[in-house]
Scaffold this motif. Structure first.
Motif, PDB file in Angstrom:
ATOM      1  N   VAL A  99       0.867  -1.183   0.000  1.00  0.00           N
ATOM      2  CA  VAL A  99       0.000   0.000   0.000  1.00  0.00           C
ATOM      3  C   VAL A  99       0.906   1.236   0.000  1.00  0.00           C
ATOM      4  O   VAL A  99       1.683   1.454   0.917  1.00  0.00           O
ATOM      5  N   ALA A 100       0.814   1.988  -1.081  1.00  0.00           N
ATOM      6  CA  ALA A 100       1.698   3.146  -1.241  1.00  0.00           C
ATOM      7  C   ALA A 100       0.902   4.362  -1.724  1.00  0.00           C
ATOM      8  O   ALA A 100       1.395   5.167  -2.501  1.00  0.00           O
ATOM      9  N   GLY A 101      -0.336   4.446  -1.250  1.00  0.00           N
ATOM     10  CA  GLY A 101      -1.193   5.544  -1.713  1.00  0.00           C
ATOM     11  C   GLY A 101      -1.238   6.712  -0.745  1.00  0.00           C
ATOM     12  O   GLY A 101      -1.895   7.711  -1.009  1.00  0.00           O
ATOM     13  N   GLY A 102      -0.527   6.594   0.383  1.00  0.00           N
ATOM     14  CA  GLY A 102      -0.611   7.628   1.424  1.00  0.00           C
ATOM     15  C   GLY A 102      -0.046   8.964   0.966  1.00  0.00           C
ATOM     16  O   GLY A 102       0.683   9.041  -0.035  1.00  0.00           O
ATOM     17  N   GLN A 103      -0.374   9.998   1.709  1.00  0.00           N
ATOM     18  CA  GLN A 103       0.045  11.346   1.304  1.00  0.00           C
ATOM     19  C   GLN A 103       1.409  11.720   1.873  1.00  0.00           C
ATOM     20  O   GLN A 103       2.004  12.713   1.470  1.00  0.00           O
ATOM     21  N   GLY A 104       1.896  10.927   2.843  1.00  0.00           N
ATOM     22  CA  GLY A 104       3.220  11.188   3.417  1.00  0.00           C
ATOM     23  C   GLY A 104       3.364  12.602   3.950  1.00  0.00           C
ATOM     24  O   GLY A 104       4.422  13.221   3.809  1.00  0.00           O
ATOM     25  N   SER A 105       2.305  13.111   4.578  1.00  0.00           N
ATOM     26  CA  SER A 105       2.327  14.535   4.958  1.00  0.00           C
ATOM     27  C   SER A 105       3.395  14.846   6.009  1.00  0.00           C
ATOM     28  O   SER A 105       4.014  15.905   5.956  1.00  0.00           O
ATOM     29  N   PRO A 112       6.149  10.534  -4.398  1.00  0.00           N
ATOM     30  CA  PRO A 112       5.683   9.359  -3.635  1.00  0.00           C
ATOM     31  C   PRO A 112       6.730   8.963  -2.594  1.00  0.00           C
ATOM     32  O   PRO A 112       7.930   9.066  -2.866  1.00  0.00           O
ATOM     33  N   LYS A 113       6.276   8.497  -1.430  1.00  0.00           N
ATOM     34  CA  LYS A 113       7.234   8.115  -0.387  1.00  0.00           C
ATOM     35  C   LYS A 113       8.201   7.040  -0.890  1.00  0.00           C
ATOM     36  O   LYS A 113       9.376   7.020  -0.533  1.00  0.00           O
ATOM     37  N   GLY A 114       7.694   6.152  -1.733  1.00  0.00           N
ATOM     38  CA  GLY A 114       8.527   5.064  -2.258  1.00  0.00           C
ATOM     39  C   GLY A 114       9.679   5.567  -3.121  1.00  0.00           C
ATOM     40  O   GLY A 114      10.642   4.844  -3.357  1.00  0.00           O
ATOM     41  N   VAL A 149       0.913  -3.119  -6.454  1.00  0.00           N
ATOM     42  CA  VAL A 149       1.297  -1.837  -5.854  1.00  0.00           C
ATOM     43  C   VAL A 149       0.109  -0.881  -5.892  1.00  0.00           C
ATOM     44  O   VAL A 149      -0.347  -0.496  -6.971  1.00  0.00           O
ATOM     45  N   MET A 150      -0.391  -0.523  -4.710  1.00  0.00           N
ATOM     46  CA  MET A 150      -1.511   0.420  -4.684  1.00  0.00           C
ATOM     47  C   MET A 150      -0.987   1.851  -4.602  1.00  0.00           C
ATOM     48  O   MET A 150      -0.229   2.197  -3.696  1.00  0.00           O
ATOM     49  N   THR A 151      -1.424   2.666  -5.545  1.00  0.00           N
ATOM     50  CA  THR A 151      -1.077   4.088  -5.552  1.00  0.00           C
ATOM     51  C   THR A 151      -2.358   4.882  -5.286  1.00  0.00           C
ATOM     52  O   THR A 151      -3.424   4.289  -5.111  1.00  0.00           O
ATOM     53  N   SER A 204      -9.825  13.009  -0.491  1.00  0.00           N
ATOM     54  CA  SER A 204      -8.589  12.450   0.069  1.00  0.00           C
ATOM     55  C   SER A 204      -8.626  10.932  -0.107  1.00  0.00           C
ATOM     56  O   SER A 204      -9.712  10.346  -0.232  1.00  0.00           O
ATOM     57  N   PRO A 205      -7.442  10.278  -0.135  1.00  0.00           N
ATOM     58  CA  PRO A 205      -7.406   8.825  -0.331  1.00  0.00           C
ATOM     59  C   PRO A 205      -8.208   8.106   0.756  1.00  0.00           C
ATOM     60  O   PRO A 205      -8.262   8.574   1.900  1.00  0.00           O
ATOM     61  N   ASP A 206      -8.794   6.970   0.392  1.00  0.00           N
ATOM     62  CA  ASP A 206      -9.738   6.314   1.320  1.00  0.00           C
ATOM     63  C   ASP A 206      -9.077   5.384   2.347  1.00  0.00           C
ATOM     64  O   ASP A 206      -9.717   4.500   2.894  1.00  0.00           O
ATOM     65  N   GLY A 207      -7.778   5.582   2.589  1.00  0.00           N
ATOM     66  CA  GLY A 207      -7.094   4.825   3.648  1.00  0.00           C
ATOM     67  C   GLY A 207      -6.525   3.516   3.142  1.00  0.00           C
ATOM     68  O   GLY A 207      -6.903   3.040   2.067  1.00  0.00           O
ATOM     69  N   HIS A 208      -5.597   2.905   3.932  1.00  0.00           N
ATOM     70  CA  HIS A 208      -4.999   1.641   3.446  1.00  0.00           C
ATOM     71  C   HIS A 208      -6.021   0.530   3.356  1.00  0.00           C
ATOM     72  O   HIS A 208      -5.866  -0.425   2.601  1.00  0.00           O
ATOM     73  N   GLY A 209      -7.128   0.670   4.097  1.00  0.00           N
ATOM     74  CA  GLY A 209      -8.211  -0.327   3.989  1.00  0.00           C
ATOM     75  C   GLY A 209      -8.924  -0.239   2.658  1.00  0.00           C
ATOM     76  O   GLY A 209      -9.629  -1.185   2.259  1.00  0.00           O
ATOM     77  N   PHE A 235       2.357  -5.228   2.973  1.00  0.00           N
ATOM     78  CA  PHE A 235       3.306  -4.369   3.697  1.00  0.00           C
ATOM     79  C   PHE A 235       3.121  -2.908   3.309  1.00  0.00           C
ATOM     80  O   PHE A 235       2.454  -2.580   2.331  1.00  0.00           O
ATOM     81  N   GLN A 236       3.721  -2.038   4.118  1.00  0.00           N
ATOM     82  CA  GLN A 236       3.625  -0.594   3.898  1.00  0.00           C
ATOM     83  C   GLN A 236       4.894  -0.085   3.221  1.00  0.00           C
ATOM     84  O   GLN A 236       5.970  -0.644   3.424  1.00  0.00           O
ATOM     85  N   VAL A 237       4.735   1.014   2.508  1.00  0.00           N
ATOM     86  CA  VAL A 237       5.854   1.485   1.693  1.00  0.00           C
ATOM     87  C   VAL A 237       7.006   2.007   2.533  1.00  0.00           C
ATOM     88  O   VAL A 237       8.162   2.002   2.112  1.00  0.00           O
ATOM     89  N   LEU A 388       9.799   5.075   7.903  1.00  0.00           N
ATOM     90  CA  LEU A 388      10.120   6.437   7.481  1.00  0.00           C
ATOM     91  C   LEU A 388       8.839   7.263   7.564  1.00  0.00           C
ATOM     92  O   LEU A 388       7.963   7.146   6.708  1.00  0.00           O
ATOM     93  N   LYS A 389       8.724   8.041   8.631  1.00  0.00           N
ATOM     94  CA  LYS A 389       7.494   8.826   8.813  1.00  0.00           C
ATOM     95  C   LYS A 389       7.776  10.331   8.797  1.00  0.00           C
ATOM     96  O   LYS A 389       6.986  11.095   8.271  1.00  0.00           O
ATOM     97  N   ASN A 390       8.905  10.727   9.436  1.00  0.00           N
ATOM     98  CA  ASN A 390       9.153  12.155   9.658  1.00  0.00           C
ATOM     99  C   ASN A 390      10.380  12.649   8.901  1.00  0.00           C
ATOM    100  O   ASN A 390      11.258  11.861   8.547  1.00  0.00           O
TER     101      ASN A 390
HETATM  102  P1  UTP Z   1       0.446   6.322   7.143  1.00  0.00           P
HETATM  103  O1  UTP Z   1      -0.781   6.187   7.932  1.00  0.00           O
HETATM  104  O2  UTP Z   1       1.732   6.354   7.861  1.00  0.00           O
HETATM  105  O3  UTP Z   1       0.293   7.584   6.223  1.00  0.00           O
HETATM  106  O4  UTP Z   1       0.438   5.178   6.066  1.00  0.00           O
HETATM  107  P2  UTP Z   1       1.312   8.257   5.222  1.00  0.00           P
HETATM  108  O5  UTP Z   1       0.508   8.788   4.107  1.00  0.00           O
HETATM  109  O6  UTP Z   1       2.433   7.368   4.795  1.00  0.00           O
HETATM  110  O7  UTP Z   1       1.939   9.438   6.072  1.00  0.00           O
HETATM  111  P3  UTP Z   1       1.248  10.659   6.838  1.00  0.00           P
HETATM  112  O8  UTP Z   1       0.394  10.059   7.916  1.00  0.00           O
HETATM  113  O9  UTP Z   1       0.449  11.452   5.835  1.00  0.00           O
HETATM  114  O10 UTP Z   1       2.428  11.416   7.353  1.00  0.00           O
HETATM  115  C1  UTP Z   1       0.845   3.861   6.308  1.00  0.00           C
HETATM  116  C2  UTP Z   1       0.881   3.124   4.978  1.00  0.00           C
HETATM  117  O11 UTP Z   1      -0.408   3.093   4.403  1.00  0.00           O
HETATM  118  C3  UTP Z   1      -0.383   3.654   3.099  1.00  0.00           C
HETATM  119  C4  UTP Z   1       0.844   4.561   3.077  1.00  0.00           C
HETATM  120  O12 UTP Z   1       1.295   4.788   1.758  1.00  0.00           O
HETATM  121  C5  UTP Z   1       1.804   3.756   3.934  1.00  0.00           C
HETATM  122  O13 UTP Z   1       2.396   2.722   3.169  1.00  0.00           O
HETATM  123  N1  UTP Z   1      -1.640   4.379   2.859  1.00  0.00           N
HETATM  124  C6  UTP Z   1      -2.118   5.241   3.786  1.00  0.00           C
HETATM  125  C7  UTP Z   1      -2.288   4.174   1.671  1.00  0.00           C
HETATM  126  O14 UTP Z   1      -1.840   3.388   0.813  1.00  0.00           O
HETATM  127  N2  UTP Z   1      -3.436   4.855   1.452  1.00  0.00           N
HETATM  128  C8  UTP Z   1      -3.962   5.733   2.342  1.00  0.00           C
HETATM  129  O15 UTP Z   1      -5.015   6.324   2.066  1.00  0.00           O
HETATM  130  C9  UTP Z   1      -3.288   5.910   3.557  1.00  0.00           C
END
Ligand code: UTP
Length: 438
Positions: A99-105, A112-114, A149-151, A204-209, A235-237, A388-390
């Motif tokens: 799951v690699a769709g997160g915003q990595g804020s 992309p975080k990846g 790979v989910m984006t 906004s993205p609908d979460g890793h779920g 696994f998470q990115v 890798l979060k911060n």
């Molecule tokens: P996090 O909850 O840590 O979010 O995601 P994030 O986007 O990486 O970082 P912040 O919170 O904005 O700083 C944990 C994992 O879930 C994925 C992320 O890409 C990461 O691999 N994820 C999260 C998604 O694929 N989609 C989402 O909508 C949210």
């Protein structure tokens, strides 16, 4: 979709205001807005509004939650699980799901975080390290581990570009399947969709779920079935240490006859920011650190250790058939109250300095209560988890690089390599072979 159809759809879920500025949009703007509206489901919108009125799936009491029985690997058990997992890998029945769709804020990286340059020497992107582990499995077992790979809409093009520009990191591109997660509209406190501009709904993205619906919608689940996949390693990115498609974990999942298996690691601090699995009656639930009472967090077991000792770094194995079954069901919605730039009631752009609206997310671990069986496996954090979060400080590129090199150093020393204390180096697992700790 026509403007009239859009009006009807929006009216059916109380969102007519979305077309308030229709008259001021040019033809390109109108087309784009209609495209966005056509992707809206009235049913999902009503679910979001209902979730808002009940404040979502959170805030359930955690009192009385029981800690899981967690399998701790011994040499003999690990050998048994590994042999079973290796059989599955040799038969080509294992897939990797990222799951690699997160915003990595929090990281604040522009991309992309990846694609973040994490390599201590080469600055290679995070994706490279994941890909080389997947390639290592193919080299070792003779069968591909297809990689799903989910984006998200926001990072799909950049993610694909990163893979293309790096020659898919040595993988066969037919074994890499991209799919895009869904977007939910953001809403104000009254359940009205927020507008990012006069012609665009804030989403906004609908979460890793969201991975479940996205796997199904995109045809990726059907692709897994076609390839004969039975076990899906999730696994998470942002974890460069993750042991992708770990044979011991897959074998454990198989021999336990589990539908949803979780790797867990012992917390080093009772208030560590990881989810904690708990049983309530016969049902499992992941309790988020923010939901845990101080009493639960500090509770001691008879051996003096924490009763809720183990936390989840989101490393899972699922049965593919379980994912298929659950992809047909709705998942609970979680709310996040955030600062969302939008158009105010007066039609002017607002950049809020305090939260003004809700984002809706689904969480992967909400599948726990749905599984016929969950199983839990302990692992050593130093070998497999360093997120890798911060941008700086804890869980940053600095700690990731430190932990990557420490893990590689242990493997190299085990292999008889003499290392200087101050060596800065990298290991390519596709060349060295998979590294899984002792
Ligand atoms: P996090 O909850 O840590 O979010 O995601 P994030 O986007 O990486 O970082 P912040 O919170 O904005 O700083 C944990 C994992 O879930 C994925 C992320 O890409 C990461 O691999 N994820 C999260 C998604 O694929 N989609 C989402 O909508 C949210």
């Amino acid at each position: 979709m026509t403007c009239d159809a859009a009006r009807r759809l929006l009216a059916s879920c109380g969102q007519e205001h979305v077309l308030k500025y229709w008259g001021s949009l040019d033809s390109v703007g109108r087309k784009a807005l209609l495209k966005q509206v056509s992707a809206i489901s009235a049913g999902d919108t009503l679910r979001c509004m209902k979730a808002l009125s009940t404040k979502g799936a959170s805030a359930v009491s955690t009192a009385g939650g029981r800690a899981p029985k967690v399998a701790v690997p011994t040499k003999a058990l690990k050998a048994k699980w590994t042999a079973a997992g290796e059989r599955e890998l040799r038969a080509g029945r294992v897939a990797a799901l990222l799951v690699a769709g997160g915003q990595g804020s929090r990281l604040g990286y522009d991309g992309p975080k990846g694609a973040y340059p994490i390599g201590p020497v080469t600055g290679r992107p995070l994706f490279w390290y994941h890909a080389r582990k997947i390639l290592a499995k193919k080299l070792q077992y003779g069968k591909s581990v297809p990689w799903y790979v989910m984006t998200s809409e926001a990072n799909d093009a950049d993610t694909k570009r990163c893979f293309r520009e790096n020659g898919y990191f040595g993988l066969d591109r037919r074994d890499v399947v991209f799919f895009t997660q869904g977007m939910w509209p953001c809403m104000d406190e009254e359940g009205r969709m927020l507008l990012k501009s006069k012609g665009e709904i804030a989403t906004s993205p609908d979460g890793h779920g969201g991975v479940l619906a996205a796997l199904s919608r995109s045809g990726a689940l059907a692709d897994m079935k076609r390839r004969g996949i039975r076990h899906v390693f999730f696994f998470q990115v942002d974890n460069p240490l993750v042991n992708i498609a770990d044979p011991a974990f897959i074998g454990f999942h198989l021999l336990e006859k589990s539908e949803y298996s979780l790797k867990l690691c012992a917390k080093t601090d009772p208030f560590e920011k990881v989810g904690v699995p708990m049983a309530f009656g016969k049902t499992w639930r992941m309790v988020e650190y923010s939901e845990m009472t101080k009493e639960d967090a500090l509770r001691k077991a008879k051996d003096g250790r924490l009763y809720h000792l183990y936390g989840s770094p989101a490393i899972h194995v699922f049965d593919r058939a379980f994912l298929e079954r659950e992809a047909r069901e709705d998942m609970p919605l979680h709310l996040a109250f955030k600062k969302i730039p939008c158009i105010g009631k007066d039609g002017k752009s607002v950049k809020p300095d305090s939260p003004n609206g809700y984002k809706f997310e689904k969480f992967i671990f909400d599948l726990m209560p749905k599984a016929r069986k969950c199983a839990f496996l302990a692992f050593d954090k130093a070998d497999e988890f360093s997120p890798l979060k911060n941008a700086t400080g804890d869980d940053s590129q600095e700690t990731c690089r430190r932990d990557m090199m420490a893990k590689w150093r242990r493997a190299l020393v085990r292999a008889g390599v003499e290392m200087r204390d101050d060596a800065v180096f990298e290991v390519d697992e596709a060349l060295f072979g998979p590294i899984s700790g002792e």
